[in-house]
Design a protein around this motif. Structure first.
Motif, PDB file in Angstrom:
ATOM      1  N   ILE A   1      43.915-105.413  61.376  1.00 53.10           N
ATOM      2  CA  ILE A   1      43.404-104.275  61.948  1.00 53.10           C
ATOM      3  C   ILE A   1      44.451-103.165  62.507  1.00 53.10           C
ATOM      4  O   ILE A   1      44.371-102.225  62.662  1.00 53.10           O
ATOM      5  CB  ILE A   1      42.131-104.520  62.875  1.00 53.10           C
ATOM      6  N   VAL A   2      45.344-104.031  63.709  1.00 61.02           N
ATOM      7  CA  VAL A   2      46.345-103.330  64.066  1.00 61.02           C
ATOM      8  C   VAL A   2      47.373-102.510  62.873  1.00 61.02           C
ATOM      9  O   VAL A   2      47.680-101.505  62.985  1.00 61.02           O
ATOM     10  CB  VAL A   2      47.377-104.253  64.997  1.00 61.02           C
ATOM     11  N   GLY A   3      47.652-103.361  61.862  1.00 58.17           N
ATOM     12  CA  GLY A   3      48.477-102.832  61.021  1.00 58.17           C
ATOM     13  C   GLY A   3      47.776-101.832  60.144  1.00 58.17           C
ATOM     14  O   GLY A   3      48.452-100.826  59.684  1.00 58.17           O
TER      15      GLY A   3
ATOM     16  N   PRO B   1      51.776 -95.187  70.215  1.00 58.31           N
ATOM     17  CA  PRO B   1      50.759 -96.241  70.415  1.00 58.31           C
ATOM     18  C   PRO B   1      50.579 -96.545  71.952  1.00 58.31           C
ATOM     19  O   PRO B   1      51.651 -96.590  72.685  1.00 58.31           O
ATOM     20  CB  PRO B   1      51.540 -97.494  69.776  1.00 58.31           C
ATOM     21  N   VAL B   2      49.344 -96.698  72.533  1.00 54.43           N
ATOM     22  CA  VAL B   2      48.868 -96.819  73.704  1.00 54.43           C
ATOM     23  C   VAL B   2      47.982 -98.090  73.849  1.00 54.43           C
ATOM     24  O   VAL B   2      47.065 -98.057  73.076  1.00 54.43           O
ATOM     25  CB  VAL B   2      48.307 -95.648  74.259  1.00 54.43           C
ATOM     26  N   LEU B   3      48.405 -98.891  74.723  1.00 52.31           N
ATOM     27  CA  LEU B   3      47.544-100.074  75.128  1.00 52.31           C
ATOM     28  C   LEU B   3      46.722 -99.680  76.290  1.00 52.31           C
ATOM     29  O   LEU B   3      47.371 -99.347  77.420  1.00 52.31           O
ATOM     30  CB  LEU B   3      48.263-101.382  75.533  1.00 52.31           C
TER      31      LEU B   3
ATOM     32  N   PRO C   1      52.988-108.646  57.486  1.00 51.91           N
ATOM     33  CA  PRO C   1      52.402-107.411  58.246  1.00 51.91           C
ATOM     34  C   PRO C   1      52.166-106.021  57.480  1.00 51.91           C
ATOM     35  O   PRO C   1      51.250-105.564  57.542  1.00 51.91           O
ATOM     36  CB  PRO C   1      53.314-107.139  59.693  1.00 51.91           C
ATOM     37  N   GLN C   2      53.188-105.936  56.371  1.00 49.09           N
ATOM     38  CA  GLN C   2      53.191-104.594  55.759  1.00 49.09           C
ATOM     39  C   GLN C   2      51.818-104.773  54.785  1.00 49.09           C
ATOM     40  O   GLN C   2      51.551-103.677  54.170  1.00 49.09           O
ATOM     41  CB  GLN C   2      54.262-104.401  55.025  1.00 49.09           C
ATOM     42  N   LEU C   3      51.206-105.934  54.245  1.00 53.91           N
ATOM     43  CA  LEU C   3      50.091-105.982  53.646  1.00 53.91           C
ATOM     44  C   LEU C   3      49.106-105.130  54.096  1.00 53.91           C
ATOM     45  O   LEU C   3      48.103-104.319  53.497  1.00 53.91           O
ATOM     46  CB  LEU C   3      49.808-107.302  53.376  1.00 53.91           C
TER      47      LEU C   3
ATOM     48  N   VAL D   1      51.817-105.442  67.101  1.00 59.82           N
ATOM     49  CA  VAL D   1      52.046-104.481  68.156  1.00 59.82           C
ATOM     50  C   VAL D   1      53.331-104.392  68.517  1.00 59.82           C
ATOM     51  O   VAL D   1      53.917-102.996  68.822  1.00 59.82           O
ATOM     52  CB  VAL D   1      51.331-105.155  69.266  1.00 59.82           C
ATOM     53  N   VAL D   2      54.117-105.325  68.839  1.00 58.82           N
ATOM     54  CA  VAL D   2      55.411-105.183  69.276  1.00 58.82           C
ATOM     55  C   VAL D   2      56.527-105.126  68.383  1.00 58.82           C
ATOM     56  O   VAL D   2      57.639-104.513  68.656  1.00 58.82           O
ATOM     57  CB  VAL D   2      55.765-106.425  70.272  1.00 58.82           C
ATOM     58  N   ASN D   3      56.325-105.427  66.845  1.00 62.62           N
ATOM     59  CA  ASN D   3      57.529-105.218  65.926  1.00 62.62           C
ATOM     60  C   ASN D   3      57.031-104.067  65.082  1.00 62.62           C
ATOM     61  O   ASN D   3      57.962-103.668  64.415  1.00 62.62           O
ATOM     62  CB  ASN D   3      57.592-106.418  65.255  1.00 62.62           C
ATOM     63  N   ASN D   4      55.878-103.832  64.879  1.00 64.47           N
ATOM     64  CA  ASN D   4      55.589-102.818  64.156  1.00 64.47           C
ATOM     65  C   ASN D   4      55.160-101.273  64.734  1.00 64.47           C
ATOM     66  O   ASN D   4      56.015-100.391  64.603  1.00 64.47           O
ATOM     67  CB  ASN D   4      54.374-103.063  63.164  1.00 64.47           C
ATOM     68  N   LEU D   5      54.069-101.387  65.576  1.00 61.84           N
ATOM     69  CA  LEU D   5      53.791-100.202  66.055  1.00 61.84           C
ATOM     70  C   LEU D   5      54.699 -99.500  67.280  1.00 61.84           C
ATOM     71  O   LEU D   5      55.291 -98.500  67.176  1.00 61.84           O
ATOM     72  CB  LEU D   5      52.527-100.404  66.931  1.00 61.84           C
ATOM     73  N   ALA D   6      55.458-100.619  67.978  1.00 61.13           N
ATOM     74  CA  ALA D   6      56.407-100.093  68.747  1.00 61.13           C
ATOM     75  C   ALA D   6      57.729 -99.374  68.317  1.00 61.13           C
ATOM     76  O   ALA D   6      58.153 -98.644  68.986  1.00 61.13           O
ATOM     77  CB  ALA D   6      56.447-101.355  69.812  1.00 61.13           C
ATOM     78  N   LYS D   7      58.130-100.170  67.155  1.00 61.59           N
ATOM     79  CA  LYS D   7      59.451 -99.836  66.867  1.00 61.59           C
ATOM     80  C   LYS D   7      59.326 -98.794  65.654  1.00 61.59           C
ATOM     81  O   LYS D   7      60.412 -98.644  65.229  1.00 61.59           O
ATOM     82  CB  LYS D   7      60.169-101.251  66.417  1.00 61.59           C
ATOM     83  N   SER D   8      58.190 -98.500  64.936  1.00 53.66           N
ATOM     84  CA  SER D   8      58.049 -97.789  63.868  1.00 53.66           C
ATOM     85  C   SER D   8      58.736 -96.237  64.081  1.00 53.66           C
ATOM     86  O   SER D   8      59.742 -95.988  63.014  1.00 53.66           O
ATOM     87  CB  SER D   8      56.849 -97.505  63.256  1.00 53.66           C
ATOM     88  N   HIS D   9      58.531 -95.648  65.167  1.00 54.48           N
ATOM     89  CA  HIS D   9      59.241 -94.209  65.224  1.00 54.48           C
ATOM     90  C   HIS D   9      60.834 -94.602  65.374  1.00 54.48           C
ATOM     91  O   HIS D   9      61.633 -93.635  64.860  1.00 54.48           O
ATOM     92  CB  HIS D   9      58.377 -93.461  66.322  1.00 54.48           C
TER      93      HIS D   9
END
Length: 659
Positions: free
Chosen positions: A401-403, A503-505, A122-124, A432-440
């Motif tokens: 695109i999410v990344g 992040p908002v769905l 995902p980091q790519l 969504v669940v491992n990058n966006l949600a956990k980053s902060h």
């Protein structure tokens, strides 16, 4: 090993020497600490240091690098204080993740590093997002992202390279080809001869280098970065190398033929460069010893400071708070009384358009959203007003695109991403669940991303275009979930979601797009996320619902004039309004929870459990749930109507009224 110093000075060569020696000395010390039980895990980069060090020193300090397990030289090359680095390895609060993540799973905006997650690929795409932000701001910068040969088998690799090529993004994809993905040799990973064969297929430049030659790595990356700053485009560099230890120390190396170690030990990147510098008299025996002793002293000093820091004191309030970037919005109300009747779809379009005007840094991305206007025509006409740089058609690559959205957040940009249908978010689930949600929570980097989710059944669209999948994300801390039921709420909550730096769905029921309309303010306005709304008020029962359920409940009550009911529209599902739920429960004592999603494991189950735990004394009967059948969404209209909860709603209301 052939070292070509070209125009590089002695100071340049000595900087490379110090750069490659430091991570080797740290590793040797860490392996001792691992055996002593003073650290718990270690991913060794011994044998691969030249790639990290050469690439890092070749870039400008303000250009982002996205490293992996074996890239200690990236962190030392960016002069991260060793005591903080060692504290990170030990899970101390003075590290970069407050003890919440380990080893190199962290980033530092100060040092322009974005850390990995365990899923590797995902980091790519995050690198693509950083590069896109630079491109939009017309900044002449390069971004460098690492991948192993094993991780390059993931779909994220293809998506990131494809988007970078199509959009001309200034990204260097550095593939560390060490021959193995953990224990699986490359012959069992892929059939092509080398990664440079991939370039022509994507339409990008590729290079292959000796990854153990720090001078070759440095010179190649330096030239590549200079080139893409002037002529933005991706470049893939395959660095041939070998790791001399296991994937991580516990895994060992028994699966690797001994002759490979005998071959590659002769190509040790540190020893060979050291010998070259001695032969060239850039380094003397005395200066060699002095540099080693100086670096060892710095390592011990850093370790002493890190070990002196106590382990974290658990704090529930801090843990919960850090899932989200703090945000206290000032609600914006219209100053003009002017309103226009708008359908649900028009209200969403209006909100998007006004948010684009409100936030110059906002970019919208999705499939077919530009000239075509999206499959539901929400963004029709946007290209003419805002241009294709901000209204971006994407390839079919939801994960990338999410990344990219997260990468743009790193550079302080906002993004709205349209899933063509909510069902398709499965292709981006990991992001969504491992990058966006956990980053902060992990390292303080917020994800300023809104994902629009056209959702719901009732249109005979079958199992893959009709799902209500909000519950998948309801269980994921770090996300917010918004689900409006009216045009007024749709515009105000969308504007609020875009304003929010988290992040908002944003779920929008397709059946509501053109079936409901109301007078809504012409001006830009926002509504409070996390606040429910009473749609009707009564004393007999409480119907707690959201989205299409609001309309089902309203229509049913119109046919049952003898029933007086509260209809509570949650509007936001994460966080949901516990205070409003408690108030209506205490008022009526009879509760029915209605949602379109399937019954088992749905959001209604969580709210029901919460009511039972917190409002039990006020209940006059059991909390009743009404939801769709526990099946996939069928295609045929009669089957779909049976699937949906509408036909069972009146029966359940009558059942509840008997208590």
């Amino acid at each position: 090993m052939n070292f070509n110093r070209k125009q590089y000075t002695e100071d340049d060569l000595l900087a490379l020497y110090r750069g490659i020696l430091l991570p080797r000395l740290i590793e040797e010390r860490m392996l001792i600490l691992l055996r002593q039980g003073r650290i718990t895990k270690w991913f060794s980069g011994i044998g691969q240091e030249a790639i990290s060090v050469g690439a890092t020193l070749a870039l400008n300090p303000d250009e982002y690098i996205l490293p992996l397990h074996r890239n200690l030289g990236v962190f030392t090359g960016r002069n991260i204080p060793l005591d903080r680095l060692f504290a990170q390895f030990q899970g101390k609060t003075t590290g970069f993740t407050k003890g919440r993540d380990r080893s190199f799973h962290f980033g530092s905006k100060e040092h322009h590093i974005v850390g990995m997650i365990s899923h590797l690929g995902p980091q790519l795409a995050v690198a693509d997002g950083i590069a896109l932000a630079d491109l939009l701001d017309r900044k002449q910068k390069a971004t460098l992202v690492f991948s192993g040969d094993g991780g390059a088998s993931e779909g994220d690799f293809h998506e990131a390279l494809n988007v970078a090529a199509v959009w001309g993004l200034p990204v260097i994809f550095m593939i560390e080809n060490n021959g193995y993905g953990l224990s699986t040799p490359n012959s069992e990973q892929f059939k092509f001869a080398s990664f440079i064969d991939k370039g022509p297929a994507y339409g990008i430049d590729t290079l292959q280098i000796d990854g153990n030659n720090v001078l070759e790595v440095y010179d190649t990356v330096r030239q590549a970065a200079a080139s893409i700053r002037q002529n933005p485009r991706p470049i893939l560099i395959e660095a041939m190398t070998f790791r001399m230890r296991g994937h991580e120390e516990a895994s060992g190396t028994k699966y690797v033929p001994q002759e490979l170690f005998e071959k590659w030990v002769k190509k040790d990147p540190v020893e060979n460069f050291e010998k070259y510098l001695l032969d060239e008299m850039v380094l003397t025996s005395r200066s060699q010893v002095a540099i080693r002793e100086e670096l060892k002293s710095l390592i011990e000093e850093g370790l002493d400071k890190a070990f002196a820091v106590p382990m974290p004191e658990p704090n529930v309030a801090e843990e919960l708070a850090d899932m989200y970037r703090p945000f206290a919005p000032a609600l914006i109300t219209p100053t003009s009384p002017n309103t226009t009747e708008k359908r649900f779809v028009d209200a969403i379009s209006d909100g998007l358009r006004q948010s684009l005007e409100h936030y110059p840094e906002l970019v919208i991305m999705g499939q077919d959203i530009a000239e075509y206007g999206g499959v539901f025509k929400v963004t029709e006409g946007f290209v003419e007003q805002f241009g294709k740089q901000r209204i971006r058609n994407t390839p079919l690559c939801e994960s990338a695109i999410v990344g990219i959205g997260l990468g743009m957040s790193v550079k302080e940009k906002k993004s709205v991403i349209e899933m063509q249908f909510a069902d398709f978010v499965t292709s981006a689930f990991n992001q969504v669940v491992n990058n966006l949600a956990k980053s902060h929570y992990r390292w303080g980097q917020n994800a300023d991303v809104v994902i629009r989710m056209p959702t719901g059944a009732g249109t005979a669209a079958g199992p893959f275009h009709s799902q209500s999948n909000e519950a998948w994300f309801f269980h994921t801390p770090g996300l917010k979930i918004v689900y409006p039921s009216s045009p007024y709420d749709a515009k105000g909550l969308l504007n609020a979601a875009i304003a929010d730096p988290n992040p908002v769905l944003y779920f929008e029921h397709k059946l509501l797009y053109r079936s409901v309309a109301s007078q809504i303010p012409d001006e830009y306005y926002t509504l409070e996320i996390g606040k429910a709304k009473l749609v009707t008020e009564g004393d007999d029962i409480s119907i707690i619902t959201y989205g299409m359920g609001v309309h089902w409940a309203t229509r049913l009550l119109q046919t049952m004039p003898e029933v007086s009911a509260d209809i509570l529209d949650l509007r936001t599902l994460l966080p949901w309004d516990q205070e409003a739920v408690a108030q209506t429960v205490k008022k009526t004592g009879r509760v029915l929870i209605l949602h379109e999603d399937t019954l088992t494991g749905g959001i209604g189950a969580e709210i029901s459990a919460w009511i039972s735990e917190n409002c039990f004394n006020y209940l006059d009967g059991p909390v009743i749930r009404v939801a769709s059948l526990d099946t996939a969404v069928p295609f045929s209209p009669p089957l779909e109507q049976q699937f949906l909860p509408v036909q069972r709603l009146q029966e359940k209301v009558a059942q509840l009224l008997k208590y």
